[in-house]
Motif scaffolding. Structure first.
Motif, short mmCIF file in Angstrom:
data_model
loop_
_atom_site.label_atom_id
_atom_site.label_comp_id
_atom_site.label_asym_id
_atom_site.label_seq_id
_atom_site.Cartn_x
_atom_site.Cartn_y
_atom_site.Cartn_z
N MET A 60 55.49 30.85 31.15
CA MET A 60 55.43 32.08 30.38
C MET A 60 55.46 31.79 28.89
O MET A 60 54.77 32.44 28.12
CB MET A 60 56.60 32.99 30.80
CG MET A 60 56.66 34.28 30.08
SD MET A 60 55.50 35.43 30.76
CE MET A 60 56.10 36.94 30.15
N ALA A 61 56.25 30.80 28.47
CA ALA A 61 56.36 30.51 27.05
C ALA A 61 55.04 30.01 26.48
O ALA A 61 54.70 30.33 25.34
CB ALA A 61 57.46 29.47 26.82
N ASP A 62 54.30 29.23 27.28
CA ASP A 62 53.02 28.74 26.77
C ASP A 62 52.00 29.88 26.65
O ASP A 62 51.19 29.90 25.72
CB ASP A 62 52.47 27.62 27.65
CG ASP A 62 52.28 28.03 29.10
OD1 ASP A 62 53.00 28.94 29.54
OD2 ASP A 62 51.43 27.43 29.78
N GLN A 63 52.06 30.85 27.55
CA GLN A 63 51.17 32.01 27.45
C GLN A 63 51.49 32.84 26.21
O GLN A 63 50.60 33.29 25.50
CB GLN A 63 51.27 32.88 28.69
CG GLN A 63 50.66 32.26 29.92
CD GLN A 63 50.86 33.13 31.14
OE1 GLN A 63 51.83 33.87 31.24
NE2 GLN A 63 49.93 33.04 32.07
N VAL A 64 52.77 33.04 25.94
CA VAL A 64 53.19 33.79 24.75
C VAL A 64 52.75 33.05 23.49
O VAL A 64 52.29 33.66 22.53
CB VAL A 64 54.70 34.05 24.76
CG1 VAL A 64 55.17 34.65 23.45
CG2 VAL A 64 55.08 34.96 25.92
N LYS B 246 50.16 31.08 23.18
CA LYS B 246 48.71 31.26 23.04
C LYS B 246 48.37 32.65 22.51
O LYS B 246 47.47 32.80 21.68
CB LYS B 246 48.02 31.02 24.38
CG LYS B 246 48.02 29.57 24.80
CD LYS B 246 47.39 29.37 26.15
CE LYS B 246 47.48 27.93 26.59
NZ LYS B 246 46.94 27.73 27.93
N VAL B 247 49.08 33.65 22.98
CA VAL B 247 48.85 35.01 22.47
C VAL B 247 49.26 35.10 21.01
O VAL B 247 48.57 35.72 20.20
CB VAL B 247 49.64 36.05 23.32
CG1 VAL B 247 49.61 37.42 22.67
CG2 VAL B 247 49.06 36.13 24.73
N LEU B 248 50.34 34.44 20.67
CA LEU B 248 50.81 34.43 19.29
C LEU B 248 49.79 33.77 18.37
O LEU B 248 49.57 34.23 17.25
CB LEU B 248 52.15 33.70 19.21
CG LEU B 248 52.87 33.69 17.87
CD1 LEU B 248 53.14 35.12 17.42
CD2 LEU B 248 54.16 32.92 18.00
N ALA B 249 49.12 32.74 18.86
CA ALA B 249 48.12 32.05 18.05
C ALA B 249 46.84 32.86 17.89
O ALA B 249 46.09 32.66 16.94
CB ALA B 249 47.81 30.69 18.68
N HIS B 250 46.57 33.76 18.83
CA HIS B 250 45.31 34.52 18.82
C HIS B 250 45.59 36.02 19.00
O HIS B 250 45.10 36.64 19.94
CB HIS B 250 44.40 34.02 19.94
CG HIS B 250 44.13 32.56 19.89
ND1 HIS B 250 43.28 32.00 18.97
CD2 HIS B 250 44.60 31.53 20.64
CE1 HIS B 250 43.23 30.69 19.15
NE2 HIS B 250 44.03 30.39 20.15
N GLN B 251 46.37 36.59 18.11
CA GLN B 251 46.75 38.00 18.26
C GLN B 251 45.57 38.94 18.12
O GLN B 251 45.52 39.98 18.76
CB GLN B 251 47.84 38.36 17.26
CG GLN B 251 49.19 37.80 17.64
CD GLN B 251 50.29 38.29 16.74
OE1 GLN B 251 50.07 39.06 15.81
NE2 GLN B 251 51.50 37.86 17.00
#
Length: 102
Positions: A1-5, A7-12
């Motif tokens: 889950m942390a890696d998905q968050v 990735k989302v944080l990097a590409h908001q």
């Protein structure tokens, strides 16, 4: 889950586009009803079966994907608040902390 968050944080910006497209998927239901109604005139049983199968697939996608996208986006926004100059979230069960996503 942390890696998905992360990735989302990097590409908001891309995630905001995904959320907008997720809202558009809600328009598929009326389109399915219209197509089933048109097909009913030629093959009523086939239209009914196709409508049920398409509806079940659409519902599974909406229930499975829409909430996950929204939760990932909110988790990324919540945990990026200190980096963006916003208030730091309080650690604990209701706040974001780096350990709570692992």
């Amino acid at each position: 889950m942390a890696d998905q968050v992360a990735k989302v944080l990097a590409h908001q910006g891309a995630m905001r586009a995904v959320l907008a497209l997720d809202v558009l998927t809600l328009l598929v239901a009326p389109a399915m009803l219209a197509v089933a109604r048109l097909a009913r005139q030629g093959a009523p049983r086939l239209a009914l079966a196709g409508g049920w199968i398409a509806g079940a697939g659409w519902l599974a996608g909406v229930v499975g994907l829409l909430p996950l996208d929204a939760v990932l986006y909110e988790a990324a926004v919540c945990c990026s608040a200190p980096r963006c100059g916003g208030p730091a979230p309080s650690p604990g069960p209701r706040g974001c902390s780096s350990g709570s996503l692992r």
